[in-house]
Design a protein around this motif. Structure first.
Motif, PDB file in Angstrom:
ATOM      1  N   ILE A  73      59.373 -21.709  17.005  1.00 58.65           N
ATOM      2  CA  ILE A  73      58.583 -20.847  16.123  1.00 58.65           C
ATOM      3  C   ILE A  73      57.213 -20.609  16.751  1.00 58.65           C
ATOM      4  N   PRO A  74      56.754 -19.380  16.862  1.00 60.63           N
ATOM      5  CA  PRO A  74      55.446 -19.114  17.501  1.00 60.63           C
ATOM      6  C   PRO A  74      54.289 -19.616  16.632  1.00 60.63           C
ATOM      7  N   LYS A  75      53.158 -19.724  17.257  1.00 61.72           N
ATOM      8  CA  LYS A  75      51.965 -20.181  16.548  1.00 61.72           C
ATOM      9  C   LYS A  75      51.479 -19.131  15.560  1.00 61.72           C
ATOM     10  N   LEU A  76      50.806 -19.618  14.535  1.00 62.45           N
ATOM     11  CA  LEU A  76      50.284 -18.727  13.505  1.00 62.45           C
ATOM     12  C   LEU A  76      49.116 -17.928  14.060  1.00 62.45           C
ATOM     13  N   ARG A  77      49.097 -16.632  13.696  1.00 60.46           N
ATOM     14  CA  ARG A  77      48.015 -15.747  14.136  1.00 60.46           C
ATOM     15  C   ARG A  77      47.360 -15.117  12.908  1.00 60.46           C
ATOM     16  N   LYS A  78      46.012 -15.026  12.981  1.00 62.12           N
ATOM     17  CA  LYS A  78      45.212 -14.344  11.975  1.00 62.12           C
ATOM     18  C   LYS A  78      44.382 -13.284  12.658  1.00 62.12           C
ATOM     19  N   GLY A  79      44.861 -12.061  12.574  1.00 65.63           N
ATOM     20  CA  GLY A  79      44.195 -10.995  13.299  1.00 65.63           C
ATOM     21  C   GLY A  79      44.406 -11.170  14.790  1.00 65.63           C
ATOM     22  N   ASN A  80      43.301 -11.245  15.510  1.00 68.41           N
ATOM     23  CA  ASN A  80      43.360 -11.456  16.953  1.00 68.41           C
ATOM     24  C   ASN A  80      43.225 -12.923  17.326  1.00 68.41           C
ATOM     25  N   MET A  81      43.133 -13.793  16.367  1.00 67.62           N
ATOM     26  CA  MET A  81      42.915 -15.223  16.637  1.00 67.62           C
ATOM     27  C   MET A  81      44.218 -15.984  16.466  1.00 67.62           C
ATOM     28  N   THR A  82      44.488 -16.873  17.420  1.00 69.93           N
ATOM     29  CA  THR A  82      45.650 -17.752  17.365  1.00 69.93           C
ATOM     30  C   THR A  82      45.229 -19.107  16.830  1.00 69.93           C
ATOM     31  N   CYS A  83      45.914 -19.584  15.829  1.00 75.28           N
ATOM     32  CA  CYS A  83      45.567 -20.858  15.201  1.00 75.28           C
ATOM     33  C   CYS A  83      46.048 -22.018  16.077  1.00 75.28           C
ATOM     34  N   GLU A  84      45.120 -22.945  16.337  1.00 73.21           N
ATOM     35  CA  GLU A  84      45.442 -24.075  17.209  1.00 73.21           C
ATOM     36  C   GLU A  84      45.211 -25.430  16.529  1.00 73.21           C
ATOM     37  N   LEU A  85      44.543 -25.470  15.400  1.00 71.21           N
ATOM     38  CA  LEU A  85      44.141 -26.739  14.805  1.00 71.21           C
ATOM     39  C   LEU A  85      45.328 -27.462  14.196  1.00 71.21           C
ATOM     40  N   ASN A 143      47.378 -24.253  12.405  1.00 67.47           N
ATOM     41  CA  ASN A 143      48.684 -23.697  12.766  1.00 67.47           C
ATOM     42  C   ASN A 143      49.747 -24.324  11.853  1.00 67.47           C
ATOM     43  N   TRP A 144      49.985 -23.655  10.733  1.00 67.34           N
ATOM     44  CA  TRP A 144      50.965 -24.173   9.784  1.00 67.34           C
ATOM     45  C   TRP A 144      52.401 -24.033  10.289  1.00 67.34           C
ATOM     46  N   ASN A 145      52.638 -23.131  11.220  1.00 60.56           N
ATOM     47  CA  ASN A 145      54.007 -22.895  11.691  1.00 60.56           C
ATOM     48  C   ASN A 145      54.586 -24.098  12.430  1.00 60.56           C
ATOM     49  N   GLN A 146      53.722 -24.940  12.952  1.00 61.49           N
ATOM     50  CA  GLN A 146      54.244 -26.079  13.702  1.00 61.49           C
ATOM     51  C   GLN A 146      54.900 -27.132  12.807  1.00 61.49           C
ATOM     52  N   TYR A 147      54.753 -26.996  11.510  1.00 60.92           N
ATOM     53  CA  TYR A 147      55.337 -27.967  10.594  1.00 60.92           C
ATOM     54  C   TYR A 147      56.668 -27.486   9.992  1.00 60.92           C
ATOM     55  N   TYR A 148      57.103 -26.259  10.362  1.00 59.14           N
ATOM     56  CA  TYR A 148      58.442 -25.801   9.989  1.00 59.14           C
ATOM     57  C   TYR A 148      59.417 -26.279  11.073  1.00 59.14           C
ATOM     58  N   LYS A 149      59.852 -27.486  10.951  1.00 56.13           N
ATOM     59  CA  LYS A 149      60.639 -28.089  12.030  1.00 56.13           C
ATOM     60  C   LYS A 149      61.923 -28.754  11.556  1.00 56.13           C
ATOM     61  N   PHE A 150      62.319 -28.514  10.311  1.00 52.44           N
ATOM     62  CA  PHE A 150      63.557 -29.094   9.792  1.00 52.44           C
ATOM     63  C   PHE A 150      64.537 -27.967   9.478  1.00 52.44           C
ATOM     64  N   CYS A 151      65.589 -27.845  10.291  1.00 51.26           N
ATOM     65  CA  CYS A 151      66.603 -26.782  10.099  1.00 51.26           C
ATOM     66  C   CYS A 151      67.618 -27.242   9.072  1.00 51.26           C
ATOM     67  N   ASN A 152      67.739 -26.473   8.003  1.00 56.05           N
ATOM     68  CA  ASN A 152      68.662 -26.821   6.931  1.00 56.05           C
ATOM     69  C   ASN A 152      69.196 -25.529   6.295  1.00 56.05           C
ATOM     70  N   VAL A 153      70.175 -25.658   5.423  1.00 59.36           N
ATOM     71  CA  VAL A 153      70.811 -24.501   4.779  1.00 59.36           C
ATOM     72  C   VAL A 153      69.992 -24.089   3.562  1.00 59.36           C
ATOM     73  N   SER A 154      69.684 -22.808   3.480  1.00 57.30           N
ATOM     74  CA  SER A 154      68.953 -22.261   2.332  1.00 57.30           C
ATOM     75  C   SER A 154      69.921 -21.495   1.435  1.00 57.30           C
TER      76      SER A 154
END
Length: 433
Positions: free
Chosen positions: A318-330, A352-363
């Motif tokens: 999953i790519p890093k979260l972006r806000k406008g032209n800024m890439t979230c790194e914290l 970077n909230w996207n780094q915590y989507y790391k559990f693949c499961n059935v929705s």
């Protein structure tokens, strides 16, 4: 010898003399004919009676003399009597027959059908309902004009049907309802009559109003070439039965294979793994995601595969979260610890909230609002139809490859070759032959 010659000459001269006497001395011979008028009249009467008896004996007993020759009727192509009392010579029916056999009658009907097509295309419900949406009254001037035109068209179709029923009859051989296209016209007129009789505006009335779209089909009965083309297409349906049955079995096999391989895989999503109760009250955490699983901003879905499977996409990609032209790194945990130690200390950047989507499961959701899946044979057929129509089939293949395996492209290639190139062209060949 001389005596014989003399006898022959005498006989020859005698024959010539008699012949000349026959031609030159013959007088005209007068034959007297008796003047018997009574005998002549009796002979004529006998011949007439004998001829009439022969003609009547050749006809069936149940046949009327008025029906001996259909061509003697004023309009040979129509039945002699309708409604048990109206013959072709009866004034109301005679006028109706003259009207429907008038060449301009069908031309005028065709112009009314074209006018109806134009008015149906000009109607705009959202624009024409200028008043309250609750009342749904036709207040706009354009809507009033279109409604009046629709009443005129409906009245014309009704009068036309009544005239044809009077001229042709309703039931029986050679009557109005004996022809399929006339049944369609009758159904359209009856549906319009029911619409005009039902008061109010409800769901059932709206369903009846949709019958209006069938009015342009009346043009098929008026254009002979178009009618022949439609009848030819209908005649090919029995021949297409075997081809359609073959297509059914082929697509059924492909559907079963898809269900067995990919049932439920398109529901795989990357879920958030984070303790939400430990988030402090700070403006930096106002953009905390509320979705339980990851949704890309530029795609419909993000389908993942389990770490032990051979799918092409993992949650770690999953790519890093972006806000406008800024890439979230914290990092969330580092920032929380820093805020707990010094709340007023400024922090530059975003988490970077996207780094915590790391559990693949059935929705509970499939791609494209749940319309694309292989969870059962019915939904699999919908996907197969979309694939053979070559509509966004690549996106479906990418989703399957992300969740299952790279080699799933073999299924899609064979399905397109057999379904799109072979089966559809086979149907066209049957129609062409």
């Amino acid at each position: 010898m001389d005596k014989n010659r003399l006898t022959t000459a005498i006989n020859t001269n005698h024959t010539v003399y008699n012949t000349n006497k026959l031609y030159h001395n013959s007088s005209p011979t007068v034959v007297s004919i008796p003047n018997d008028d009574i005998h002549i009249h009796e002979t004529d009467r006998f011949l007439n009676e004998h001829a009439s008896s022969n003609i009547l004996s050749d006809l069936p007993r149940s046949r009327n003399l008025d029906e001996t020759d259909e061509n003697e009727l004023p309009f040979p192509g129509f039945v002699d009597q309708v409604f048990y009392c109206l013959k072709q010579t009866t004034t109301p029916r005679y006028q109706c027959l003259r009207l429907i056999t008038w060449p301009w009658f069908e031309r005028i009907s065709m112009l009314v059908i074209l006018l109806n097509c134009i008015t149906l295309g000009m109607y705009q419900p959202c624009v024409h309902l200028a008043g309250s949406q609750v009342s749904k009254k036709c207040d706009a001037a354009r809507c009033i004009w279109l409604q009046a035109t629709d009443y005129f068209i409906f009245g014309f179709f009704t009068i036309e049907m009544c005239i044809k029923m009077t001229a042709m009859g309703i039931f029986g051989k050679g009557t109005y309802l004996a022809e399929t296209w006339n049944r369609l016209d009758c159904f359209i007129v009856v549906a319009g009559l029911v619409e005009s009789l039902i008061p109010g505006d409800n769901l059932s009335l709206s369903a009846i109003r949709t019958v209006r779209v069938l009015r342009p089909l009346r043009a098929i009965n008026r254009v002979p070439s178009m009618r022949i083309l439609v009848m030819l297409l209908l005649d090919t349906l029995p021949m297409l039965g075997n081809v359609l049955l073959l297509c059914f079995f082929v697509f059924f096999i492909f559907g079963i294979v898809g269900v067995q391989l990919w049932k439920g895989l398109l529901r795989n999503r990357c879920f958030l793994q984070l303790n939400m109760t430990t988030i402090p009250n700070h403006p930096l955490f106002d953009d905390f995601p509320e979705r339980p699983f990851y949704m890309p901003p530029d795609q419909d879905s993000f389908v993942c595969s389990h770490p032990q499977s051979s799918g092409m996409t993992k949650c770690l990609e999953i790519p890093k979260l972006r806000k406008g032209n800024m890439t979230c790194e914290l990092d969330f945990y580092a920032v929380r610890e820093q805020i707990v130690n010094d709340y007023n200390k400024p922090i530059n950047g975003c988490i970077n909230w996207n780094q915590y989507y790391k559990f693949c499961n059935v929705s509970d959701k499939n791609p494209y609002s749940g319309s694309i899946s292989f969870d059962n044979i019915g939904l699999a057929w919908v996907v197969i139809f979309q694939i053979i129509s070559l509509e966004s089939w690549v996106n479906i293949m990418y989703y399957i490859q992300d969740a299952h395996s790279f080699w799933d492209w073999i299924y899609f290639v064979f399905l397109i070759i057999i379904g799109s190139f072979f089966m559809i062209n086979l149907c066209l060949v049957v129609i062409a032959t």
